[in-house]
Write a protein that holds these residues in place. Structure first.
Motif, short mmCIF file in Angstrom:
data_model
loop_
_atom_site.label_atom_id
_atom_site.label_comp_id
_atom_site.label_asym_id
_atom_site.label_seq_id
_atom_site.Cartn_x
_atom_site.Cartn_y
_atom_site.Cartn_z
N GLN A 1 -6.47 18.29 11.90
CA GLN A 1 -5.38 17.42 11.45
C GLN A 1 -5.65 16.01 11.93
O GLN A 1 -6.48 15.79 12.83
N HIS A 2 -4.94 15.08 11.35
CA HIS A 2 -5.13 13.67 11.68
C HIS A 2 -4.63 13.42 13.11
O HIS A 2 -3.51 13.78 13.45
N THR A 3 -5.48 12.79 13.90
CA THR A 3 -5.09 12.54 15.30
C THR A 3 -3.92 11.57 15.42
O THR A 3 -3.22 11.58 16.42
N GLY A 4 -3.73 10.73 14.42
CA GLY A 4 -2.71 9.70 14.54
C GLY A 4 -1.32 10.16 14.11
O GLY A 4 -0.33 9.54 14.46
N THR A 5 -1.27 11.21 13.32
CA THR A 5 0.00 11.55 12.68
C THR A 5 0.54 12.91 13.10
O THR A 5 1.61 13.29 12.67
N GLU B 1 0.84 -1.20 0.00
CA GLU B 1 0.00 0.00 0.00
C GLU B 1 0.88 1.25 0.00
O GLU B 1 1.83 1.35 0.78
N ILE B 2 0.54 2.18 -0.88
CA ILE B 2 1.22 3.47 -0.86
C ILE B 2 0.22 4.51 -0.38
O ILE B 2 -0.98 4.44 -0.70
N HIS B 3 0.70 5.47 0.42
CA HIS B 3 -0.21 6.42 1.07
C HIS B 3 0.53 7.73 1.32
O HIS B 3 1.76 7.73 1.43
N ILE B 4 -0.21 8.81 1.42
CA ILE B 4 0.42 10.05 1.90
C ILE B 4 0.70 9.90 3.39
O ILE B 4 -0.01 9.20 4.10
N GLU B 5 1.75 10.60 3.87
CA GLU B 5 2.14 10.43 5.27
C GLU B 5 1.08 10.93 6.25
O GLU B 5 0.90 10.36 7.32
N GLN B 6 0.43 12.03 5.92
CA GLN B 6 -0.55 12.68 6.82
C GLN B 6 0.09 13.23 8.08
O GLN B 6 -0.61 13.49 9.07
N GLY B 7 1.40 13.41 8.05
CA GLY B 7 2.11 13.96 9.19
C GLY B 7 3.32 14.73 8.68
O GLY B 7 3.57 14.79 7.47
N PRO B 8 4.09 15.33 9.58
CA PRO B 8 5.16 16.26 9.17
C PRO B 8 6.56 15.66 9.03
O PRO B 8 7.50 16.40 8.71
N VAL B 9 6.73 14.36 9.26
CA VAL B 9 8.08 13.80 9.43
C VAL B 9 8.93 13.86 8.15
O VAL B 9 10.06 14.36 8.16
N LEU B 10 8.39 13.34 7.03
CA LEU B 10 9.20 13.33 5.79
C LEU B 10 9.58 14.74 5.38
O LEU B 10 10.73 15.01 5.00
N TYR C 1 7.57 4.74 11.01
CA TYR C 1 6.32 4.02 11.25
C TYR C 1 5.15 4.95 10.97
O TYR C 1 5.31 6.17 10.90
N SER C 2 3.99 4.37 10.82
CA SER C 2 2.79 5.15 10.53
C SER C 2 2.08 5.58 11.81
O SER C 2 1.95 4.79 12.74
N GLY C 3 1.66 6.84 11.81
CA GLY C 3 0.88 7.31 12.95
C GLY C 3 -0.57 6.87 12.86
O GLY C 3 -1.23 6.63 13.87
N ALA C 4 -1.07 6.76 11.66
CA ALA C 4 -2.47 6.40 11.44
C ALA C 4 -2.62 4.90 11.20
O ALA C 4 -1.66 4.23 10.85
N GLY C 5 -3.82 4.41 11.38
CA GLY C 5 -4.14 3.05 10.96
C GLY C 5 -4.44 3.04 9.47
O GLY C 5 -4.86 4.04 8.90
N HIS C 6 -4.16 1.94 8.81
CA HIS C 6 -4.44 1.79 7.37
C HIS C 6 -4.97 0.39 7.14
O HIS C 6 -4.77 -0.49 7.99
#
Lengths: 438, 438
Positions: B243-247, A206-215, A376-381
């Protein structure tokens, strides 16, 4: 170390992916204008809505054009299978979801399905028959925004939920409507069993946007995921006493919202202490009237941690905070009854090492060692569900300002294209590695 | 001191009042069962709803039976006038309201109107023609529960709101519907001007349940009101970032609900410090989704104090609490924008001294010095509006456990009857005192 690319000699039209993201957004649910360009909106495409039906119909048309066979399962998942040379072997799987949040963007989930479609289009355009069949999956109701169970249909497929459980889920906006009714209404109550045993895949990419600021912060282009956070959604009800705000002295009150406020503040401290996450995104009052002290507050507490032990510490800390707040010391000291149910606990996910290596090698081949990042992912997928039963791994691309679940969600087109190329490379590399199965 | 009773020789059927309270509750909106007896429910009768129309129609039929003339004004108020000997003089006024909260009881407002009706029934039954006409008023939308302005139509009558302002108010449950539309639809857009100048009353008496614990605690039967608290409803909006709660790491967040939680806790301390009241009864989140950090929270802060200066201290303290919470120190330190509007400020009410004395004498005549208690009202009432332009005073009876705005709202039948007798005595005593006008 230089790594050979399996995709380098192919004709690749990755711009078509970006165009497809925007054309489907425009056709199926564009909403939430945030800029002057026509692509600068989010998407609102709730699971099992008319718009979800329309995009599913479109998905089937597009994959059939490429020669795919289609299976719709009894939970609304769509499996589009591109034939290989050894069609008796299990298909290589890839997928994500086409539903969105009510205030969703153009990329969350959608990018994964359409990148998979672009992989199949690339194979077709280059007249490549892979060794093994490749199945692209649109998992139904990943978001859990309308029917409140995230990873809904992938969880049934993975055997941790039953179809009966999900059929009975009710629309949070309309308590009369169930998943089963909507599956029937939009024509996606399929005949294929929703089960990894009866409709299996070899693996899941699965490819996904990060949805967070890390990258973005580390100035990386590709995230190679090792796993995903453990998380839990605690449904909490605090019972107070509805009384007139004007006539009830402060020291005689049983204010369910005041207790809730103390909980929301308290769990914030707990999460920081254990280096995890905690917040409340959904909350409702009864009776929700200006001059009535709230007699009942219902809310969902979302807690997360990189590992199961950390999550357990946060859970315990939250319990203490709730217990303390419900002592109602700020009111008449009559303890407020409360209840906690946590229907959807997800343990920390640790992806498959060999698939992580395939993705890592592919990332190095496409962007080089410097621009990929293990995380690692912050969100569930949906991959967190599939990982319970088959080898699974994920790829991330950057999210501007880490914003997601918001119309402003954005990833640069160049980054979308790089991510797609890593997925394509991973699928071909894996397809090649599987020859050893024979 | 013994006080002569003006009503002692009358045939009084106060049990009829209690029966009318229950029969109208049963006919027009009984809801919220809390016990096994048929009278043990609350009432849900929202202003300008079908049920409100039905009870208004009933009210007109009942008052006409007694020989009253009816005026309906352009804001839905009903004036039922019982003739006196000197019908050119201004009528003695009494009234309250027949609408309720969504989780209302059987007594709030209703008790006042039906006690007034029982006064008129008593006059009729005893063949008494008072010196001056007596007008019983059903004030429209006192609660402000459906159309969010409390004391709505009495405020227009008193000249502190315009009819245009209230016509435009929208149903909080259905943004398409306005007060004007509903007045027309239910047939209560009358032709009489809604104005104390053009449709005047000499004074306004109101009897009401206390809705608080004071009379019960002091073991008193009749509250003689000297005034009512100052209060203010502050409409507050806090803007965060969805914003996403997980990320989204805790330290990068702009969580509008976390700031709101700190405000709700903080204002509780402020109210206690200044010996006033403060709470939040109405609150909503955007987008209100489990795994999205709230990007916006809207809520109404209800603050009250016995005097205007105390209210002003609380208002200032709340401002400081809001300012501090919106610094967003628990998040990324980016200040959260907020807005505050306070559309319905009510100053402290000080009732008319001569009317207070009339009620005080009447209470002594009916229950004796020992069982009456001078006090102020915690809640706003239509009398707070009328007091701005005509002599006004109020009578309270006890509320069991101080509970109101709740189906369990209850006053013992004996207490309802005693209160009614104090109202009857007050009206007759005042009617007699007015002879000096001639």
């Amino acid at each position: 170390m230089t790594i050979t690319s399996f995709s380098q000699d192919l004709k690749i039209n990755s711009r078509e992916l970006v165009d497809t993201i925007h054309s489907t957004a425009d056709m199926f649910g564009a909403k939430g204008v945030w800029g002057s360009e026509s692509t600068q909106t989010g998407v609102c495409r709730l699971a099992l809505s008319d718009l979800d039906k329309q995009v599913k119909d479109w998905f089937i048309v597009e994959t059939k054009k490429l020669g795919c066979t289609i299976k719709i399962d009894e939970c609304g998942n769509i499996f589009a299978t591109y034939p290989g040379k050894y069609n008796d072997a299990l298909p290589t799987g890839m997928g994500s979801h086409l539903d969105t949040q009510p205030t969703g963007g153009r990329y969350d989930g959608i990018y994964g399905v359409l990148s998979g479609l672009q992989v199949l289009r690339t194979l077709k355009e280059n007249n490549i028959t892979p060794n093994f069949p490749i199945t692209l999956v649109d998992w139904c109701n990943e978001e859990g925004a309308r029917f409140a169970m995230s990873l809904m249909a992938s969880s049934v497929w993975a055997g941790i939920k039953t179809k009966e459980e999900i059929y009975a889920l009710k629309d949070i906006y309309d308590n009369e409507t169930t998943v089963l009714q909507e599956l029937k209404r939009i024509g996606y109550l399929g005949e294929t069993k929703c089960s990894y045993k009866e409709n299996p895949l070899k693996c899941h990419f699965e490819i996904h946007i990060e949805q967070g600021p890390v990258l973005e912060e580390y100035e990386k282009k590709i995230g190679v995921l090792t796993g995903a956070q453990a998380y839990n959604w605690l449904n909490i009800k605090i019972e107070g006493m509805s009384q007139h705000t004007g006539t009830t002295p402060m020291e005689f009150r049983r204010d369910a919202l005041l207790a809730t406020a103390k909980i929301i503040s308290g769990i914030n401290e707990v999460a920081k202490k254990y280096k995890g996450l905690a917040s409340v995104g959904k909350l409702s009052l009864l009776p929700d009237v200006v001059n009535v002290i709230p007699g009942e507050v219902d809310f969902v507490l979302d807690i997360r941690h990189q590992n199961d032990e950390g999550l357990s510490h946060i859970r315990k800390g939250c319990q203490e905070v709730i217990e303390e707040a419900c002592l109602n010391k700020a009111g008449n000291g009559v303890k407020l009854p409360y209840s906690i149910i946590d229907p959807y606990p997800y343990p920390a996910t640790h992806f498959d090492k060999s698939l992580i290596n395939i993705i890592d090698d592919s990332a190095v081949a496409i962007v080089g060692e410097e621009l990929k990042h293990k995380m690692y992912s912050g969100a569930g997928h949906d991959s967190c569900a599939t990982n319970l039963v088959i080898p699974t791994a994920m790829i991330f691309v950057p999210s501007r300002d880490g914003i997601s679940h918001n119309p402003k969600e954005h990833t640069e087109p160049e980054d979308l294209e790089l991510g797609f190329r890593v997925l394509l490379e991973s699928i071909l590399r894996y397809d090649n590695a599987r020859l050893s199965e024979l």
